[in-house]
Design a protein around this motif. Structure first.
Motif, PDB file in Angstrom:
ATOM      1  N   GLN A 193       0.838  -1.209   0.000  1.00  0.00           N
ATOM      2  CA  GLN A 193       0.000   0.000   0.000  1.00  0.00           C
ATOM      3  C   GLN A 193       0.867   1.250   0.000  1.00  0.00           C
ATOM      4  OE1 GLN A 193      -2.845   0.319   3.174  1.00  0.00           O
ATOM      5  NE2 GLN A 193      -4.488  -0.618   1.979  1.00  0.00           N
ATOM      6  N   GLN A 194       1.891   1.267   0.848  1.00  0.00           N
ATOM      7  CA  GLN A 194       2.767   2.438   0.935  1.00  0.00           C
ATOM      8  C   GLN A 194       3.530   2.662  -0.370  1.00  0.00           C
ATOM      9  OE1 GLN A 194       3.315   4.858   3.410  1.00  0.00           O
ATOM     10  NE2 GLN A 194       1.353   3.980   4.028  1.00  0.00           N
ATOM     11  N   MET A 195       4.009   1.577  -0.960  1.00  0.00           N
ATOM     12  CA  MET A 195       4.745   1.690  -2.221  1.00  0.00           C
ATOM     13  C   MET A 195       3.819   2.239  -3.323  1.00  0.00           C
ATOM     14  SD  MET A 195       6.796  -1.919  -1.907  1.00  0.00           S
ATOM     15  CE  MET A 195       7.329  -1.996  -3.603  1.00  0.00           C
ATOM     16  N   THR A 196       2.620   1.715  -3.380  1.00  0.00           N
ATOM     17  CA  THR A 196       1.660   2.175  -4.390  1.00  0.00           C
ATOM     18  C   THR A 196       1.357   3.650  -4.207  1.00  0.00           C
ATOM     19  OG1 THR A 196       0.649  -0.024  -4.490  1.00  0.00           O
ATOM     20  CG2 THR A 196      -0.659   1.809  -5.335  1.00  0.00           C
ATOM     21  N   LEU A 197       1.149   4.056  -2.966  1.00  0.00           N
ATOM     22  CA  LEU A 197       0.835   5.463  -2.673  1.00  0.00           C
ATOM     23  C   LEU A 197       1.979   6.368  -3.095  1.00  0.00           C
ATOM     24  CD1 LEU A 197      -1.065   7.543  -1.341  1.00  0.00           C
ATOM     25  CD2 LEU A 197       0.056   7.023   0.849  1.00  0.00           C
ATOM     26  N   LYS A 198       3.207   6.003  -2.745  1.00  0.00           N
ATOM     27  CA  LYS A 198       4.360   6.852  -3.063  1.00  0.00           C
ATOM     28  C   LYS A 198       4.612   6.893  -4.572  1.00  0.00           C
ATOM     29  CE  LYS A 198       5.182   7.649   1.276  1.00  0.00           C
ATOM     30  NZ  LYS A 198       4.759   8.945   1.838  1.00  0.00           N
ATOM     31  N   MET A 199       4.492   5.736  -5.242  1.00  0.00           N
ATOM     32  CA  MET A 199       4.686   5.711  -6.690  1.00  0.00           C
ATOM     33  C   MET A 199       3.633   6.576  -7.396  1.00  0.00           C
ATOM     34  SD  MET A 199       5.515   1.656  -7.194  1.00  0.00           S
ATOM     35  CE  MET A 199       5.613   1.685  -8.976  1.00  0.00           C
ATOM     36  N   SER A 200       2.418   6.514  -6.892  1.00  0.00           N
ATOM     37  CA  SER A 200       1.344   7.311  -7.492  1.00  0.00           C
ATOM     38  C   SER A 200       1.585   8.796  -7.275  1.00  0.00           C
ATOM     39  CB  SER A 200       0.001   6.900  -6.889  1.00  0.00           C
ATOM     40  OG  SER A 200      -1.043   7.677  -7.409  1.00  0.00           O
ATOM     41  N   MET A 201       2.092   9.162  -6.095  1.00  0.00           N
ATOM     42  CA  MET A 201       2.413  10.575  -5.825  1.00  0.00           C
ATOM     43  C   MET A 201       3.474  11.081  -6.785  1.00  0.00           C
ATOM     44  SD  MET A 201       2.419  10.566  -1.656  1.00  0.00           S
ATOM     45  CE  MET A 201       3.156  12.180  -1.525  1.00  0.00           C
ATOM     46  N   CYS A 202       4.407  10.199  -7.188  1.00  0.00           N
ATOM     47  CA  CYS A 202       5.470  10.571  -8.129  1.00  0.00           C
ATOM     48  C   CYS A 202       5.004  10.484  -9.579  1.00  0.00           C
ATOM     49  CB  CYS A 202       6.681   9.659  -7.926  1.00  0.00           C
ATOM     50  SG  CYS A 202       7.452   9.854  -6.316  1.00  0.00           S
ATOM     51  N   GLN A 203       3.680  10.307  -9.793  1.00  0.00           N
ATOM     52  CA  GLN A 203       3.111  10.167 -11.139  1.00  0.00           C
ATOM     53  C   GLN A 203       3.760   9.010 -11.890  1.00  0.00           C
ATOM     54  OE1 GLN A 203       0.492  11.696 -11.858  1.00  0.00           O
ATOM     55  NE2 GLN A 203       0.497  13.201 -10.208  1.00  0.00           N
ATOM     56  N   PHE A 204       3.935   7.886 -11.156  1.00  0.00           N
ATOM     57  CA  PHE A 204       4.509   6.696 -11.747  1.00  0.00           C
ATOM     58  C   PHE A 204       3.419   5.628 -11.776  1.00  0.00           C
ATOM     59  CE2 PHE A 204       7.723   3.112 -11.653  1.00  0.00           C
ATOM     60  CZ  PHE A 204       8.292   3.424 -12.875  1.00  0.00           C
ATOM     61  N   SER A 205       3.357   4.847 -12.826  1.00  0.00           N
ATOM     62  CA  SER A 205       2.313   3.827 -12.919  1.00  0.00           C
ATOM     63  C   SER A 205       2.469   2.805 -11.800  1.00  0.00           C
ATOM     64  CB  SER A 205       2.374   3.132 -14.277  1.00  0.00           C
ATOM     65  OG  SER A 205       3.639   2.529 -14.464  1.00  0.00           O
ATOM     66  N   VAL A 206       1.335   2.212 -11.374  1.00  0.00           N
ATOM     67  CA  VAL A 206       1.350   1.256 -10.258  1.00  0.00           C
ATOM     68  C   VAL A 206       0.748  -0.066 -10.740  1.00  0.00           C
ATOM     69  CG1 VAL A 206       1.189   3.073  -8.537  1.00  0.00           C
ATOM     70  CG2 VAL A 206      -0.899   2.023  -9.400  1.00  0.00           C
ATOM     71  N   PRO A 207       1.095  -1.172 -10.082  1.00  0.00           N
ATOM     72  CA  PRO A 207       0.573  -2.474 -10.523  1.00  0.00           C
ATOM     73  C   PRO A 207      -0.946  -2.583 -10.323  1.00  0.00           C
ATOM     74  CG  PRO A 207       2.520  -2.755  -9.146  1.00  0.00           C
ATOM     75  CD  PRO A 207       2.101  -1.320  -9.007  1.00  0.00           C
ATOM     76  N   LEU A 208      -1.625  -3.019 -11.364  1.00  0.00           N
ATOM     77  CA  LEU A 208      -3.050  -3.358 -11.268  1.00  0.00           C
ATOM     78  C   LEU A 208      -3.189  -4.873 -11.173  1.00  0.00           C
ATOM     79  CD1 LEU A 208      -6.091  -2.544 -11.464  1.00  0.00           C
ATOM     80  CD2 LEU A 208      -5.886  -2.857 -13.940  1.00  0.00           C
ATOM     81  N   LEU A 209      -2.480  -5.599 -12.030  1.00  0.00           N
ATOM     82  CA  LEU A 209      -2.418  -7.060 -11.976  1.00  0.00           C
ATOM     83  C   LEU A 209      -0.961  -7.475 -11.841  1.00  0.00           C
ATOM     84  CD1 LEU A 209      -4.848  -8.282 -14.812  1.00  0.00           C
ATOM     85  CD2 LEU A 209      -5.287  -8.242 -12.359  1.00  0.00           C
ATOM     86  N   MET A 210      -0.666  -8.246 -10.804  1.00  0.00           N
ATOM     87  CA  MET A 210       0.685  -8.790 -10.649  1.00  0.00           C
ATOM     88  C   MET A 210       0.739 -10.133 -11.381  1.00  0.00           C
ATOM     89  SD  MET A 210       2.726  -6.836  -8.968  1.00  0.00           S
ATOM     90  CE  MET A 210       3.993  -7.902  -8.363  1.00  0.00           C
ATOM     91  N   PRO A 211       1.857 -10.402 -12.140  1.00  0.00           N
ATOM     92  CA  PRO A 211       1.947 -11.683 -12.873  1.00  0.00           C
ATOM     93  C   PRO A 211       2.053 -12.851 -11.892  1.00  0.00           C
ATOM     94  CG  PRO A 211       4.017 -10.489 -12.984  1.00  0.00           C
ATOM     95  CD  PRO A 211       3.049  -9.564 -12.324  1.00  0.00           C
ATOM     96  N   HIS A 212       1.576 -14.004 -12.332  1.00  0.00           N
ATOM     97  CA  HIS A 212       1.645 -15.185 -11.467  1.00  0.00           C
ATOM     98  C   HIS A 212       3.086 -15.672 -11.380  1.00  0.00           C
ATOM     99  CE1 HIS A 212       2.206 -17.952 -14.830  1.00  0.00           C
ATOM    100  NE2 HIS A 212       1.335 -17.193 -15.497  1.00  0.00           N
ATOM    101  N   SER A 213       3.385 -16.314 -10.273  1.00  0.00           N
ATOM    102  CA  SER A 213       4.692 -16.956 -10.107  1.00  0.00           C
ATOM    103  C   SER A 213       4.444 -18.460 -10.004  1.00  0.00           C
ATOM    104  CB  SER A 213       5.392 -16.417  -8.856  1.00  0.00           C
ATOM    105  OG  SER A 213       4.528 -16.508  -7.736  1.00  0.00           O
ATOM    106  N   LYS A 214       5.461 -19.196  -9.628  1.00  0.00           N
ATOM    107  CA  LYS A 214       5.339 -20.653  -9.664  1.00  0.00           C
ATOM    108  C   LYS A 214       4.185 -21.160  -8.799  1.00  0.00           C
ATOM    109  CE  LYS A 214      10.192 -21.587 -10.736  1.00  0.00           C
ATOM    110  NZ  LYS A 214      11.452 -22.178 -10.249  1.00  0.00           N
ATOM    111  N   ASN A 215       4.050 -20.577  -7.639  1.00  0.00           N
ATOM    112  CA  ASN A 215       3.050 -21.109  -6.688  1.00  0.00           C
ATOM    113  C   ASN A 215       1.863 -20.167  -6.478  1.00  0.00           C
ATOM    114  OD1 ASN A 215       4.668 -23.408  -6.165  1.00  0.00           O
ATOM    115  ND2 ASN A 215       5.954 -22.159  -4.817  1.00  0.00           N
ATOM    116  N   SER A 216       1.646 -19.263  -7.367  1.00  0.00           N
ATOM    117  CA  SER A 216       0.529 -18.326  -7.142  1.00  0.00           C
ATOM    118  C   SER A 216      -0.135 -17.943  -8.451  1.00  0.00           C
ATOM    119  CB  SER A 216       1.024 -17.053  -6.439  1.00  0.00           C
ATOM    120  OG  SER A 216       1.873 -16.316  -7.304  1.00  0.00           O
TER     121      SER A 216
END
Length: 1409
Positions: free
Chosen positions: A53-76
């Motif tokens: 949440q904090q990373m998303t908030l700070k990235m958004s404040m810097c006008q940087f795109s934020v993850p909407l969908l995270m890619p799957h990994s081996k176990n998720s």
């Protein structure tokens, strides 16, 4: 963030790698650097939910795109990052709000924003991320919102970021020259090829407004993916990068795909080699702006993600969210519960105060006031004033000295001293106020002593002696309504109920000489000491002398003096402006004349006073009050002051106009542009310049005589103006009190618009509704009478004429109808205009509704004209159909009569018995009628279909089915106008409902087909019934016995004069008389009900609602309440029908009405018979057989507008009559008298009122329904029916709204019925959602955005009616079960409401006495 934009891990050999042989194609440099996208994915994968949440908030404040969908990994699984974005809040200013500067602020996951997704097929040569950055940065410095291949590390192969979907938001600033898009928009960027990321691609496609697919060419597998997508025409855009190499092949593959997808050319965006990225980004922007905008909240993507097998990061905290939500539901006050708490607190305070005992000081004060010795009373009051003034001066002097000493030291102490100064003023008014409170609270005690009960009488005497009465408690901002009302009503009684009031008030800044002005003008003694300024408002009653009373038309001049506006002590309070606004509104609302006192020294204060008074005058205009206003400029000296101040007066008018426009905008009355739009205002006549009071410098200055002279001139002119104002209605004390209570309620709750809580307004509106209902019925009755005559004239037209002759008669009648309706409409308009000129009905309060009633008259005329034209067309169709039947009947009648005469010739000389003669006649009859053909069956279904087709060519529900059922109850035949009228009703219904329910042409076709199929079956039954009734075979069978009797009489040569006369009365006159009774009975029943003791029930819609709700309460039947609320129209129709049946059965009312009509028609028949028995020259007809035909034809002529006599029946009845004229007429008179007695006996025996009502062409229950039902609209929240008068009103409104749960509203979370009243919610900050809002939450305050035609008054008071509260409590469980919900959480106080209290609440709500 800077490091995050270009992340890398240092490599000492990096520089060496750069110098390796660039031409060595097999060389692959080893690089341990990472793509920034991989690092972002890795960081988010390693972080817990809160760090995400904090990373998303700070990235958004810097006008940087934020993850909407995270890619799957081996176990998720692939993960929707809903929780990570929960904390992100954005602000923006959309263009539609830029003028008002109302910015929007919302949590980004809950904001309704369109999403545009950018994806790619294979290795597209055009960078979508770079293009997105260009789109979002156009017009500003280029900013890297998304990582792209040209950034440092951007070209490095991604290891784990493929499948990542990033999102960024564009937010407008409200500046059209800078903003790229006028509304906010979200942009999603999918990393990687969609061929391997179908889940992410399908998700984005379903939640996006538009999807832009970047590609160089389209191969077969890729084409299949695109062909599997729905709605591609509006959603899919192909972005093609054309390279010179293989350009033709690639374009052909794209073109083939376009054709298979059936994509429009505008959905293909091609970047050619000669076009740079900046130019191409403009094309993409244009496509985005022109796409069909659909919005979706990120929070609403949850279900779609789960459906596609994606995981959601928020799922792990579902239980915690529910727990938090449960707590949230308990936050805030349940409005109805809070109101009940306030009511309980008020009761408790009154209970406690009623236990207090009188202090010794108050006992002495009351005792001295109650003395009958006026001189002693006056001395006592004077001594009290002197002593109190002395004590106040001493106290105030010491406090002022202390205040002066401390003014530069302790600010806190200064504030305390300031308040002490304010509270140290003590006068007789405080004792009088205490006396009023004692009186009010003693009324709640059973031990009230006589001396307390007598207090209003004591003070009323003081008012007559010129003492002031405190109207508004300035310290508590409250009116002791009961005390003031009882005092003034005592005064009203003491003057013999002759209390016409002229109310004069003064407003202005504090200490500018308002009280002095009134004292000088009228010789009164309002307190004027600068040490103790007026607080609140006081009133003095001045009795008008007998000599002036006849000219002035008033019994009392009431002077109202108020505390000053902009007072220093009030200025310390936060709501001082509101206080001044309330005071000005209240005083101006009570006044006939308002004097605005302006001291010219302080321009700022003058401006504030004008602003306040303009608001007040504007509000008075809204509620119909039109006070006279005069501006008094004090301290203006000089003989030429009036002329020289013209510039200042014009400047003042400019100021007033400017303030009026501002106030009108605040009060939502944009049509008001100038002060003269609010009041009749003259810059010359409404301004007065008055010199200063003192001649010199006080305290040694004498009074300026010029002041008194100027004031005297002002007073004289003012009274002359009031003498000449003949249009103003004088208000008596009872009406003054009603107005005062209503106005004070409006002031307290800031509700200055039309409301039925205002008793005077409610009565004025209801009185007009009653009158209007009566005018409407007179209009309808007049046209009904004409219509009956016109129909009979059409049906009585000569049968031998051609059809076009009958059509000309109908056309002539329609022309006459148009003239009749125009005359009646004009008459009704004149009645309305005359009503508004009356002075005794408070018509000024309902002035703005005059236009609504005018429109209703026009609508009524149109409705009646359309209805009567259809009736005339039906009469013509009936004439044509009957003519066909009669032609067939005549043909066979001639055969029968010929056969009868032939039988007579054959058997004349034979001697046969009666049985033999009957056998011979029976054989002849059978042979003659064996081949009688019936009427031709019409193709009803085909006729309905033709009308349906015409309706769709000319295109520009249960209610309609009821119209069909009502139509087929008539005795006539089917007419095509029935279908036409039905389709017009459906069109009208669809047009009205389209505002709330968007429908398409297919729905309209299906609806009309459904209703028309039902109508066809009903119309076919109607047609069959008509054919059976008018079947020639059946008609001839009715005449069989008659012909047999004629045959026997002729054979035996018997005198059949009496029998022929009796048959003529029975066969011809009786059906015509019964038809006349039925035609007249419907109108007479309505007249009987609306003019009898039951008339109040139908006098207006408010009275009707009151009566029907009172009956519901008395019946205590739950199912009746449900039918009334859920199916209001049918309930009202059934209620009226049963009510009519009940009233007609009482005291044999229906029988009496029938006999009354019978008497009328038999009188007409007797008169026609007497006239017809004489020739044109006035002599008796010759006594021969031929004269009988002349006699019958004359009767026809005299009764053509009254009854319908069948020519076929006449001819059959008078077949071979052997009697001469005079004996026949004599016998006919006797038969008619016998017929009258017979019908009277039938009427007295008839007990089936329902059957009688079904026979009537004008159904009384339908006419009464039209009278009281109105438009039939119900409140969108609580389902209370509209009570507005007429059918063309601009707004729907109702007196009493209900708890919304009764209208099926429920809390979405708890499923419990909503207990709050919609009037309460409209005042509060609550929100609602329903199908019309597309299940989006919308503030009740702004309900007009969805229901502009409804007026639901905001009601913050605790005085809502107890009626529906009682109903909800009593049937709470049953309503919940019926509505498939949970019972409402009703406030505990509602449970103590009794049936008697509910009835009392209903009576008060509808202003019933």
């Amino acid at each position: 963030c800077v490091q995050c934009r270009s992340p890398h891990v240092p490599n000492n050999n990096h520089e060496e790698d750069l110098f390796n042989d660039p031409y060595d194609l097999d060389f692959c440099p080893t690089d341990d650097r990472f793509n920034p996208a991989d690092i972002i994915v890795a960081l988010f994968k390693c972080a817990d939910s809160f760090l995400q949440q904090q990373m998303t908030l700070k990235m958004s404040m810097c006008q940087f795109s934020v993850p909407l969908l995270m890619p799957h990994s081996k176990n998720s699984q692939c993960n929707l990052m809903l929780w990570a974005m929960r904390d992100t809040v954005k602000e923006w200013l959309p263009h539609d709000s830029s003028q008002s500067k109302h910015f929007a602020e919302d949590n980004i996951v809950q904001a309704d924003i369109p999403l545009y997704s950018f994806v790619r097929l294979k290795n597209c040569s055009l960078s979508k991320s770079q293009l997105l950055n260009m789109i979002l940065s156009r017009g500003q410095q280029n900013h890297n919102y998304f990582i792209h291949r040209e950034m440092e590390g951007g070209a490095i192969e991604k290891k784990i970021a493929n499948g990542l979907v990033e999102v960024c938001w564009y937010l407008p600033s409200g500046r059209e020259n800078l903003d790229i898009f006028p509304e906010p928009a979200a942009f999603a960027n999918l990393r990687g090829d969609i061929c391997g990321l179908l889940t992410q691609f399908n998700f984005l496609y379903q939640v996006s407004t538009a999807v832009f697919v970047f590609l160089d060419k389209v191969e077969e597998n890729e084409q299949k993916i695109l062909l599997s997508l729905p709605n591609v025409k509006t959603k899919l855009f192909l972005v093609v990068d054309v390279k010179d190499r293989n350009a033709k092949e690639d374009i052909l593959s794209v073109k083939a795909t376009q054709e298979k997808l059936d994509l429009p050319k505008s959905s293909i965006k091609i970047k050619r080699s000669n076009m740079n990225v900046v130019e191409f980004s403009k094309n993409i922007c244009a496509a985005i702006k022109t796409s069909n905008v659909t919005t979706m909240k990120i929070i609403n993507m949850f279900d779609k993600a789960v459906e596609l097998g994606l995981s959601v990061d928020e799922c792990r905290s579902e239980n915690q969210e529910k727990a938090a939500e449960e707590i949230m539901r308990g936050i805030g006050v349940r409005l109805e519960e809070y109101k009940c708490q306030l009511q309980q607190e008020v009761k408790q305070i009154k209970k406690v105060q009623s236990t207090y005992k009188l202090s010794k000081a108050m006992r002495t004060f009351i005792a001295n006031l109650s003395t009958n010795n006026k001189e002693k009373q006056n001395y006592f009051l004077k001594w009290m004033k002197l002593k109190l003034d002395t004590k106040s001066r001493e106290k105030l002097s010491a406090l002022r000295k202390k205040f002066k000493e401390e003014c530069k030291k302790n600010s806190k102490l200064i504030a305390e001293l300031d308040q002490t100064l304010l509270e140290s003023s003590l006068g007789i008014e405080h004792y009088m106020r205490e006396m009023g409170l004692i009186y009010e609270f003693s009324l709640h005690s059973q031990k009230t002593v006589d001396e307390i009960v007598a207090l209003p009488s004591v003070v009323a005497k003081m008012l007559l002696d010129g003492y002031p009465l405190e109207l508004l408690d300035g310290d508590a901002s409250n009116i002791p309504e009961r005390w003031v009302a009882d005092v003034l009503m005592e005064l009203h009684k003491k003057v013999g109920e002759k209390s016409r009031l002229l109310v004069v008030s003064v407003l202005g800044v504090q200490s500018t000489g308002k009280s002095t002005l009134l004292n000088t003008m009228f010789g009164v003694q309002f307190p004027v000491s600068s040490g103790r300024c007026t607080r609140g408002a006081y009133m003095v009653f001045l009795k008008v002398g007998e000599d002036l009373k006849t000219e002035l038309k008033y019994d009392f001049i009431v002077l109202i003096d108020t505390e000053g506006l902009k007072s220093p002590e009030m200025a310390q309070l936060e709501d001082s402006y509101e206080h001044d606004n309330q005071l000005a509104t209240f005083v101006i609302g009570l006044s006939d004349v308002t004097i605005i006192n302006i001291a010219m020294e302080n321009a700022t204060e003058m401006k504030d006073v004008l602003q306040i008074t303009v608001h007040a005058f504007l509000r008075m205009r809204q509620i119909g009050k039109k006070p006279v206003c005069h501006f008094v400029h004090q301290n203006v000296a000089g003989v030429s002051a009036h002329s020289k101040c013209m510039t200042e007066r014009k400047h003042l008018l400019d100021q007033l106009n400017k303030m009026t426009r501002i106030a009108a905008e605040m009060e939502k009355q944009p049509s008001i542009k100038a002060f003269t739009d609010v009041l009749d205002y003259d810059i010359e006549k409404n301004h007065w310049n008055i010199p200063g009071l003192w001649h010199g410098t006080p305290p040694m200055a004498p009074v300026n005589t010029g002041y008194s002279e100027a004031v005297a001139d002002f007073k004289k002119t003012l009274l002359e103006i009031m003498k000449d104002d003949r249009d103003r209605k004088a208000t008596q004390i009872p009406d003054f009190l009603k107005w005062m209570k209503s106005l004070w309620r409006a002031v307290k709750y800031e509700n200055f618009i039309f409301s039925f809580r205002n008793t005077l307004v409610a009565h004025a509106y209801d009185n007009l509704c009653k009158e209007f209902s009566q005018w409407e019925w007179e209009f309808r009755k007049h046209i009904f009478s004409w219509q009956t005559e016109a129909e009979l004239e059409i049906l009585n037209t000569d049968n031998e004429s051609e059809v076009n002759t009958w059509e000309k008669v109908v056309h002539s009648k329609k022309s006459q109808l148009s003239d009749k309706i125009t005359d009646q409409k004009q008459l009704m308009m004149e009645k309305l205009s005359h009503y508004y000129k009356r002075k005794d009905r408070d018509v000024n309060l309902i002035e703005k509704y005059k236009n609504d009633f005018s429109k209703s008259i026009i609508g009524l005329a149109k409705e009646i004209q359309q209805s009567v034209c259809i009736k005339l067309d039906c009469a013509l169709q009936l004439k044509i159909s009957k003519k066909k039947a009669q032609d067939i009947q005549r043909k066979y009648r001639d055969v029968i009569e010929e056969q009868v005469m032939q039988l007579l010739g054959n058997y004349k000389k034979s001697s046969l018995s009666d049985k033999q003669l009957k056998d011979v006649f029976e054989k002849m009859w059978t042979d003659a009628t064996i081949n009688v053909c019936g009427l031709e069956h019409r193709d009803i279904a085909g006729s309905v279909l033709i009308q349906l087709k015409k309706n769709f060519l000319n295109r520009k529900v249960n209610k309609d089915l009821q119209f069909v059922l009502d139509t087929v109850k008539t005795n006539g035949d089917y007419h095509e106008s029935f279908t036409r009228d039905l389709l017009e009703k459906i069109d009208s219904f669809l047009e009205h409902s389209y505002k709330h329910h968007k429908t398409n042409i297919q729905f309209e076709i299906d609806l009309k087909l459904h209703i028309c199929s039902f109508a066809t079956r009903q119309f076919l039954e109607m047609h069959k019934k008509f054919l059976y009734k008018n079947n020639p075979q059946n008609q001839l069978e009715k005449l069989k016995n008659q012909y047999l009797s004629d045959f026997l009489d002729l054979y035996k040569e018997r005198d059949h004069c009496q029998r022929k006369a009796k048959d003529f009365a029975r066969v011809c006159i009786k059906p015509a008389v019964e038809d006349y009774v039925n035609r007249s009975l419907g109108v007479d029943i309505v007249d009987e009900i609306v003019t009898s003791c039951h008339s109040t029930e139908y006098s207006s819609r408010s009275y009707f609602q009151y009566n029907i709700q009172r009956e519901l309460l008395q019946k205590e039947d739950f199912n009746s309440f449900v039918r009334y609320i859920s199916n209001y129209e049918m309930y009202v129709k059934n209620w009226i029908y049963e009510h009519v049946k009940q009233k007609m059965s009482e005291d044999e009312t229906l029988c009496k009405l029938k006999n009354k009509i019978l008497q009328v028609i038999f009188t007409k028949i007797t008169e026609a018979l007497n006239k017809a028995s004489k020739a044109k020259d006035g002599t008796h007809l010759e006594d021969n057989k031929e004269s009988i035909t002349e006699f019958i034809n004359s009767m026809h002529k005299y009764l053509i507008k009254d009854i319908l006599l069948s020519e076929e029946d006449e001819k059959a009845t008078l077949f071979q009559i052997q009697s001469t004229c005079h004996p026949f007429i004599k016998s006919l008179k006797t038969s008619i008298e016998d017929l009258k007695a017979e019908l009277q006996q039938e009427f007295s025996k008839s007990k089936d009122i329902a059957a009688d009502l079904e026979k009537l062409p004008i159904r009384p229950h339908d006419e009464l329904f039209k009278r009281v039902f109105g438009c039939g609209q119900q409140c969108p929240f609580c389902k209370v029916p509209c009570e507005a008068g007429g059918n063309e009103h601009a707004e729907h409104h109702a007196a009493v709204h209900r708890p919304q749960g009764l209208g099926r509203y429920r809390n979405l979370d708890t499923e419990k019925l909503v207990e709050t009243l919609c009037t309460t919610d409209v005042y509060s900050g609550s929100k609602f959602c329903n199908a019309l809002t597309k299940q989006e939450w919308h503030p009740y305050k702004d309900y007009k955005a969805y229901y502009p035609e409804w007026h639901i008054p905001a009601d913050p008071s605790v005085e809502a009616s107890d009626y529906w509260k009682y109903v909800l409590v009593k049937y709470n469980e049953q309503f919940a079960e019926k509505y498939d919900a949970k019972p409402a959480d009703v406030p505990q106080a509602w449970r103590s409401i009794t049936k008697e209290q509910a009835l009392k609440g209903l009576t008060e709500a509808f202003n019933m006495k």
